[in-house]
Enzyme design. Sequence first.
Site, PDB file in Angstrom:
ATOM      1  N   ARG A  82     123.265 -18.004  -4.808  1.00 30.90           N
ATOM      2  CA  ARG A  82     122.691 -19.275  -4.661  1.00 30.90           C
ATOM      3  C   ARG A  82     122.154 -19.540  -6.344  1.00 30.90           C
ATOM      4  O   ARG A  82     121.213 -18.547  -6.697  1.00 30.90           O
ATOM      5  CB  ARG A  82     121.887 -19.452  -3.990  1.00 30.90           C
ATOM      6  CG  ARG A  82     120.969 -20.995  -3.869  1.00 30.90           C
ATOM      7  CD  ARG A  82     121.721 -22.094  -3.723  1.00 30.90           C
ATOM      8  NE  ARG A  82     121.202 -23.271  -3.252  1.00 30.90           N
ATOM      9  CZ  ARG A  82     121.697 -24.484  -3.057  1.00 30.90           C
ATOM     10  NH1 ARG A  82     123.111 -24.531  -2.788  1.00 30.90           N
ATOM     11  NH2 ARG A  82     121.113 -25.443  -2.881  1.00 30.90           N
ATOM     12  N   ASP A 111     101.891  -7.052  25.336  1.00 33.33           N
ATOM     13  CA  ASP A 111     101.660  -8.043  24.361  1.00 33.33           C
ATOM     14  C   ASP A 111     101.016  -7.432  23.292  1.00 33.33           C
ATOM     15  O   ASP A 111     100.090  -6.764  23.309  1.00 33.33           O
ATOM     16  CB  ASP A 111     100.766  -9.111  24.836  1.00 33.33           C
ATOM     17  CG  ASP A 111      99.984 -10.058  24.006  1.00 33.33           C
ATOM     18  OD1 ASP A 111     100.879 -11.238  23.777  1.00 33.33           O
ATOM     19  OD2 ASP A 111      99.016  -9.879  23.452  1.00 33.33           O
ATOM     20  N   GLY A 139     115.732  -7.970  32.661  1.00 32.12           N
ATOM     21  CA  GLY A 139     116.912  -8.254  32.312  1.00 32.12           C
ATOM     22  C   GLY A 139     118.212  -7.452  33.019  1.00 32.12           C
ATOM     23  O   GLY A 139     118.064  -6.443  33.450  1.00 32.12           O
ATOM     24  N   GLN A 190     109.659  -4.324  37.049  1.00 31.06           N
ATOM     25  CA  GLN A 190     108.113  -3.911  37.274  1.00 31.06           C
ATOM     26  C   GLN A 190     107.329  -5.222  37.011  1.00 31.06           C
ATOM     27  O   GLN A 190     106.488  -5.578  38.005  1.00 31.06           O
ATOM     28  CB  GLN A 190     107.691  -3.209  36.005  1.00 31.06           C
ATOM     29  CG  GLN A 190     106.319  -2.903  35.938  1.00 31.06           C
ATOM     30  CD  GLN A 190     105.944  -1.819  34.934  1.00 31.06           C
ATOM     31  OE1 GLN A 190     106.294  -0.820  34.888  1.00 31.06           O
ATOM     32  NE2 GLN A 190     105.342  -2.404  33.774  1.00 31.06           N
ATOM     33  N   GLN A 231     110.826 -15.665  -5.512  1.00 29.96           N
ATOM     34  CA  GLN A 231     111.852 -15.047  -4.557  1.00 29.96           C
ATOM     35  C   GLN A 231     111.666 -13.922  -4.211  1.00 29.96           C
ATOM     36  O   GLN A 231     111.557 -13.274  -3.372  1.00 29.96           O
ATOM     37  CB  GLN A 231     113.141 -15.620  -4.761  1.00 29.96           C
ATOM     38  CG  GLN A 231     114.319 -15.277  -3.800  1.00 29.96           C
ATOM     39  CD  GLN A 231     114.229 -16.584  -2.918  1.00 29.96           C
ATOM     40  OE1 GLN A 231     113.463 -17.450  -2.933  1.00 29.96           O
ATOM     41  NE2 GLN A 231     115.305 -16.548  -2.003  1.00 29.96           N
ATOM     42  N   GLY A 250     117.549 -24.895   2.945  1.00 28.34           N
ATOM     43  CA  GLY A 250     118.053 -25.619   3.848  1.00 28.34           C
ATOM     44  C   GLY A 250     119.370 -25.058   4.717  1.00 28.34           C
ATOM     45  O   GLY A 250     119.469 -25.056   6.172  1.00 28.34           O
ATOM     46  N   GLU A 287     107.252  -5.317  26.807  1.00 27.04           N
ATOM     47  CA  GLU A 287     106.580  -4.005  26.671  1.00 27.04           C
ATOM     48  C   GLU A 287     105.163  -3.994  26.041  1.00 27.04           C
ATOM     49  O   GLU A 287     104.903  -2.873  25.466  1.00 27.04           O
ATOM     50  CB  GLU A 287     107.528  -2.952  25.590  1.00 27.04           C
ATOM     51  CG  GLU A 287     108.935  -2.435  26.209  1.00 27.04           C
ATOM     52  CD  GLU A 287     108.740  -1.851  27.601  1.00 27.04           C
ATOM     53  OE1 GLU A 287     107.845  -0.923  28.039  1.00 27.04           O
ATOM     54  OE2 GLU A 287     109.251  -2.291  28.735  1.00 27.04           O
ATOM     55  N   SER A 298     101.254  -7.027  31.895  1.00 30.81           N
ATOM     56  CA  SER A 298     100.657  -5.810  30.971  1.00 30.81           C
ATOM     57  C   SER A 298      99.909  -5.038  32.142  1.00 30.81           C
ATOM     58  O   SER A 298      99.595  -3.976  32.188  1.00 30.81           O
ATOM     59  CB  SER A 298      99.653  -6.241  30.023  1.00 30.81           C
ATOM     60  OG  SER A 298     100.528  -6.933  29.246  1.00 30.81           O
TER      61      SER A 298
END
Length: 463
Positions: A267, A383, A134, A94, A287, A358, A381, A101
């Site tokens: 961690r 913006d 695709g 398409q 966190q 990191g 599909e 769009s």
Amino acid sequence: MMLFFRKDNRVSQGRLELFKNTLRKAAHAWSIIQSLHLTEAEASKLRSFIDEPAYTDLHWGMFIPAIKGQGTDEQQQKWLPLAYRQTIIGCYAQTELGHGSNVQGLETTATFDPSTDEFIVNTPTLTATKWWPGGLGKVSTHAIVYARLITDGKDYGVHAFIMQIRSLEDHHPLPGVIVADIGVKFGNGGYNTMDNGLLRFDNVRIPRDNLLMRVASVTRHGKYVPSGVPRQLGYGAMVFVRKSIVMDASNYLSRAVTIAVRYSAVRRQFGTQQGKPEIQVIDYMTQQSRLFPLLATAYAYRFLGVWMSWLYSDVMARLERGDFSTLPEVHACTAGLKSITTSTTADGIEECRKLCGGHGYLCASGLPELYAAYVPACTYEGDNVILLLQVARFLMKTLSLLGSGKKPSGTAAYLGNAADLLAKNCQVMKERDWINPDILQHAFEARSARLTVKCATPNCCCI
């Protein structure tokens, strides 16, 4: 089997090998599906576990639904068995180089020639080149091509045609067809396992019945005949795709959050006292305040995906009965939710990368490739900014109907109570009220009503 689906060596592979591995995985998965003798619904669920972009996404997710939604019974009987067996591999052509769009602005033409009972498909300009589909670059043998239907000198706008673009014998492009891969995308792995392509036509002739004719047909003599089936049926495919995008948002965000939660639990940093271990990163409030809302969002999007599955079933059942009353709301919901979920998920994956310090920047963490693979969802599909404007337009229209006595329904029903929502203050009286779903819903409705009224009446001082 695990060797077929291994991922530890992806970061060291070039694009060609990544693409070949994707084909190997897809072929192996397909052989497993066939050996299990599953129903189409069961097979579809199993295919969803293949977690990287591949040609099968567009074949099953757009090519087949387009035939189902826009093909006549006869056309479905002809093409769907071939597609289900993957005797043919299809894509969805398409978007063009010059228009995405704005579908009504597409330039590819399909002109009917009554002397041969054929359509002549042509790419009249550079910007009419089909761009991004695709599975088009290397794999697809067929495509759903959107082109301007011209017959008897009149342009009837954009319609869908099913076209063979490659030979089934040697896979070479057919005469008059130019097809190629458009090149490397963002990130090494990411979306580079998908062979996004370009497609051009130099006066390619196709049979008249290659026009998908559920909505309209062209007679042998070139007369354009609307079928009486509303064009709105095409919304079904849109809802199906956007429903899948919302569920994908949950899947991708869940993976990123899982990586970040596990890392945060393992961690340790700082806080050593009297020989005790350092504090787990997950125990720090900074966190938690960044990570836990993303965990909750992943769950919320999963439930939202289930609701959208219901929405898809409901709208399709209504369309089959000729009931189009919910289409404006459905379009607004799918547009808004696609925009919000993809933006939040893309940002959430990046936040999870930061939460891993990191190590999150290392490809071995899985987060860089996950981000690169997902971020295109913010564009394809529709913006996201454009889609939010469509939601705003729906809200403005809904608000404008209140004076006529017509009460809004469905997810916009709260706007029928806009005056009361604007007059009341927040209903939270005590701490526990913040976990009361009714109070929270009222707060969201009041906020949305205020913003909608503010947008509709710029001089309003209700906020």
